[in-house]
Design a protein around this motif. Structure first.
Motif, PDB file in Angstrom:
ATOM      1  N   PHE A  34      32.453 -24.401 -55.335  1.00 50.25           N
ATOM      2  CA  PHE A  34      32.118 -23.158 -54.639  1.00 50.25           C
ATOM      3  C   PHE A  34      30.760 -22.649 -55.105  1.00 50.25           C
ATOM      4  O   PHE A  34      30.347 -22.883 -56.250  1.00 50.25           O
ATOM      5  CB  PHE A  34      33.158 -22.071 -54.947  1.00 50.25           C
ATOM      6  CG  PHE A  34      34.579 -22.469 -54.664  1.00 50.25           C
ATOM      7  CD1 PHE A  34      35.296 -23.213 -55.594  1.00 50.25           C
ATOM      8  CD2 PHE A  34      35.196 -22.109 -53.490  1.00 50.25           C
ATOM      9  CE1 PHE A  34      36.619 -23.586 -55.354  1.00 50.25           C
ATOM     10  CE2 PHE A  34      36.513 -22.476 -53.234  1.00 50.25           C
ATOM     11  CZ  PHE A  34      37.214 -23.221 -54.161  1.00 50.25           C
ATOM     12  N   LYS A  49      31.957 -23.486 -49.637  1.00 48.19           N
ATOM     13  CA  LYS A  49      32.926 -24.197 -50.470  1.00 48.19           C
ATOM     14  C   LYS A  49      33.029 -25.648 -50.026  1.00 48.19           C
ATOM     15  O   LYS A  49      32.835 -25.970 -48.851  1.00 48.19           O
ATOM     16  CB  LYS A  49      34.298 -23.543 -50.369  1.00 48.19           C
ATOM     17  CG  LYS A  49      34.877 -23.559 -48.954  1.00 48.19           C
ATOM     18  CD  LYS A  49      36.232 -22.882 -48.902  1.00 48.19           C
ATOM     19  CE  LYS A  49      36.765 -22.900 -47.466  1.00 48.19           C
ATOM     20  NZ  LYS A  49      38.083 -22.247 -47.340  1.00 48.19           N
ATOM     21  N   PHE A  97      43.360 -28.475 -54.404  1.00 50.99           N
ATOM     22  CA  PHE A  97      44.550 -27.864 -53.824  1.00 50.99           C
ATOM     23  C   PHE A  97      44.937 -26.551 -54.500  1.00 50.99           C
ATOM     24  O   PHE A  97      46.007 -26.034 -54.266  1.00 50.99           O
ATOM     25  CB  PHE A  97      45.737 -28.831 -53.856  1.00 50.99           C
ATOM     26  CG  PHE A  97      45.407 -30.162 -53.254  1.00 50.99           C
ATOM     27  CD1 PHE A  97      45.093 -30.268 -51.911  1.00 50.99           C
ATOM     28  CD2 PHE A  97      45.370 -31.302 -54.038  1.00 50.99           C
ATOM     29  CE1 PHE A  97      44.760 -31.490 -51.356  1.00 50.99           C
ATOM     30  CE2 PHE A  97      45.042 -32.526 -53.488  1.00 50.99           C
ATOM     31  CZ  PHE A  97      44.736 -32.630 -52.149  1.00 50.99           C
ATOM     32  N   GLN A  98      44.073 -26.047 -55.353  1.00 48.77           N
ATOM     33  CA  GLN A  98      44.330 -24.738 -55.926  1.00 48.77           C
ATOM     34  C   GLN A  98      43.351 -23.709 -55.393  1.00 48.77           C
ATOM     35  O   GLN A  98      43.218 -22.627 -55.937  1.00 48.77           O
ATOM     36  CB  GLN A  98      44.256 -24.796 -57.457  1.00 48.77           C
ATOM     37  CG  GLN A  98      45.377 -25.606 -58.066  1.00 48.77           C
ATOM     38  CD  GLN A  98      45.466 -25.444 -59.560  1.00 48.77           C
ATOM     39  OE1 GLN A  98      45.135 -24.403 -60.112  1.00 48.77           O
ATOM     40  NE2 GLN A  98      45.916 -26.485 -60.247  1.00 48.77           N
ATOM     41  N   GLY A  99      42.665 -24.099 -54.310  1.00 47.65           N
ATOM     42  CA  GLY A  99      41.774 -23.151 -53.668  1.00 47.65           C
ATOM     43  C   GLY A  99      40.783 -22.601 -54.647  1.00 47.65           C
ATOM     44  O   GLY A  99      40.093 -23.331 -55.322  1.00 47.65           O
ATOM     45  N   ALA A 100      40.720 -21.315 -54.749  1.00 43.81           N
ATOM     46  CA  ALA A 100      39.793 -20.688 -55.667  1.00 43.81           C
ATOM     47  C   ALA A 100      40.553 -20.056 -56.812  1.00 43.81           C
ATOM     48  O   ALA A 100      40.117 -19.092 -57.403  1.00 43.81           O
ATOM     49  CB  ALA A 100      38.960 -19.654 -54.953  1.00 43.81           C
ATOM     50  N   GLN A 101      41.686 -20.593 -57.144  1.00 44.65           N
ATOM     51  CA  GLN A 101      42.425 -20.072 -58.269  1.00 44.65           C
ATOM     52  C   GLN A 101      41.850 -20.669 -59.555  1.00 44.65           C
ATOM     53  O   GLN A 101      41.426 -21.810 -59.583  1.00 44.65           O
ATOM     54  CB  GLN A 101      43.891 -20.455 -58.155  1.00 44.65           C
ATOM     55  CG  GLN A 101      44.548 -19.964 -56.885  1.00 44.65           C
ATOM     56  CD  GLN A 101      46.024 -20.239 -56.887  1.00 44.65           C
ATOM     57  OE1 GLN A 101      46.747 -19.761 -57.746  1.00 44.65           O
ATOM     58  NE2 GLN A 101      46.485 -21.028 -55.940  1.00 44.65           N
ATOM     59  N   LYS A 102      41.890 -19.902 -60.610  1.00 51.04           N
ATOM     60  CA  LYS A 102      41.492 -20.377 -61.931  1.00 51.04           C
ATOM     61  C   LYS A 102      40.119 -21.029 -61.880  1.00 51.04           C
ATOM     62  O   LYS A 102      39.920 -22.149 -62.355  1.00 51.04           O
ATOM     63  CB  LYS A 102      42.524 -21.350 -62.477  1.00 51.04           C
ATOM     64  CG  LYS A 102      43.924 -20.772 -62.479  1.00 51.04           C
ATOM     65  CD  LYS A 102      44.977 -21.805 -62.826  1.00 51.04           C
ATOM     66  CE  LYS A 102      46.372 -21.236 -62.627  1.00 51.04           C
ATOM     67  NZ  LYS A 102      47.441 -22.230 -62.869  1.00 51.04           N
ATOM     68  N   LEU A 103      39.196 -20.345 -61.283  1.00 53.22           N
ATOM     69  CA  LEU A 103      37.841 -20.860 -61.168  1.00 53.22           C
ATOM     70  C   LEU A 103      37.161 -20.928 -62.522  1.00 53.22           C
ATOM     71  O   LEU A 103      37.331 -20.050 -63.362  1.00 53.22           O
ATOM     72  CB  LEU A 103      37.014 -19.946 -60.255  1.00 53.22           C
ATOM     73  CG  LEU A 103      37.368 -19.945 -58.773  1.00 53.22           C
ATOM     74  CD1 LEU A 103      36.790 -18.707 -58.114  1.00 53.22           C
ATOM     75  CD2 LEU A 103      36.845 -21.192 -58.108  1.00 53.22           C
ATOM     76  N   PHE A 105      33.384 -20.923 -63.852  1.00 48.15           N
ATOM     77  CA  PHE A 105      32.054 -20.586 -63.360  1.00 48.15           C
ATOM     78  C   PHE A 105      30.963 -21.114 -64.283  1.00 48.15           C
ATOM     79  O   PHE A 105      31.161 -21.255 -65.498  1.00 48.15           O
ATOM     80  CB  PHE A 105      31.889 -19.065 -63.272  1.00 48.15           C
ATOM     81  CG  PHE A 105      32.592 -18.423 -62.120  1.00 48.15           C
ATOM     82  CD1 PHE A 105      33.913 -18.015 -62.236  1.00 48.15           C
ATOM     83  CD2 PHE A 105      31.937 -18.217 -60.914  1.00 48.15           C
ATOM     84  CE1 PHE A 105      34.572 -17.414 -61.171  1.00 48.15           C
ATOM     85  CE2 PHE A 105      32.584 -17.612 -59.850  1.00 48.15           C
ATOM     86  CZ  PHE A 105      33.901 -17.212 -59.974  1.00 48.15           C
TER      87      PHE A 105
END
Lengths: 115, 115
Positions: A34, A49, A97-103, A105
């Motif tokens: 992302f 993304k 498959f966790q999208g933007a969880q627990k990114l 940076f």
């Protein structure tokens, strides 16, 4: 563990010039990637993304990024900079498959646009 | 649809005190993540809540705790505040599905200053 390295904490370009913000990632599995933008005293806004579909991803405000697995890179570009592009830019990675969880940076790149 | 809203926007606390930050998720989202962004740094993942339970935690001590309510709003609580807790605290909501999650949408953040 996943990590992100953004090369260059500050980038300065002239209005109308090419913008190139560099991001390299480390991940043991193909990640989701992302780019977010942060204006002063604001939260984060998603620019674009990559989620394992097309390797060239187009985002908002004319930005795009290319996923290069061989180089473990996801650099952000814009053909012609505008004064309104001045902001802090963050590259982030997450497990698939966790999208933007627990990114996770990067440290961010501050983009300055010179008139 | 409403976006992610955080309150308060700013607050100042004394070292040793306790603080509660609040976040209302974007309509339809069921997952909330909290991040700490120190000055000049990228956001760091604190923890995530899904279905009112903690679902992953970053490298933060137990004095950082949270709650998620049935309406998917969330609180971040920090006990025994330290000077290094001064930061922008960001809340992000997303929709978690069986096949994965949507991207996260961030609030404007709460700027916490510990003196």
């Amino acid at each position: 563990a996943q990590s992100v390295t953004q090369l260059g904490s500050h980038v300065s370009v002239s209005e109308g010039a090419l913008v190139l913000l560099r991001c390299n990632y480390s991940s043991s599995v193909p990640p989701y990637l992302f780019w977010y933008v942060q204006y002063p005293n604001q939260g984060l806004q998603l620019l674009l993304k990559y989620t394992s579909a097309a390797t060239l991803v187009k985002g908002i405000n004319g930005f795009e990024a290319e996923f290069k697995k061989s180089e473990t890179s996801f650099h952000l570009t814009k053909p012609s900079a505008h004064m309104s592009d001045a902001a802090e830019y963050f590259c982030a990675v997450s497990p698939p498959f966790q999208g933007a969880q627990k990114l996770v940076f990067g440290q961010g790149t501050r983009l300055t646009i010179n008139p | 649809e409403t976006g992610v809203t955080q309150s308060p926007t700013h607050l100042i606390k004394t070292r040793g005190q306790q603080v509660t930050l609040r976040c209302s998720s974007q309509s339809g989202h069921n997952t909330v993540s909290w991040y700490q962004q120190a000055l000049g740094q990228g956001p760091q993942f604190i923890f995530q809540y899904y279905r009112e339970e903690e679902n992953g935690r970053g490298n933060f001590p137990p004095r950082f705790s949270g709650l998620q309510f049935p309406n998917y709003s969330s609180e971040l609580n920090v006990n025994a505040l330290e000077l290094d807790d001064s930061a922008l605290y960001l809340c992000a909501s997303s929709l978690r599905l069986v096949q994965g999650s949507t991207e996260a949408f961030f609030g404007q953040g709460t700027r916490l200053t510990v003196v």
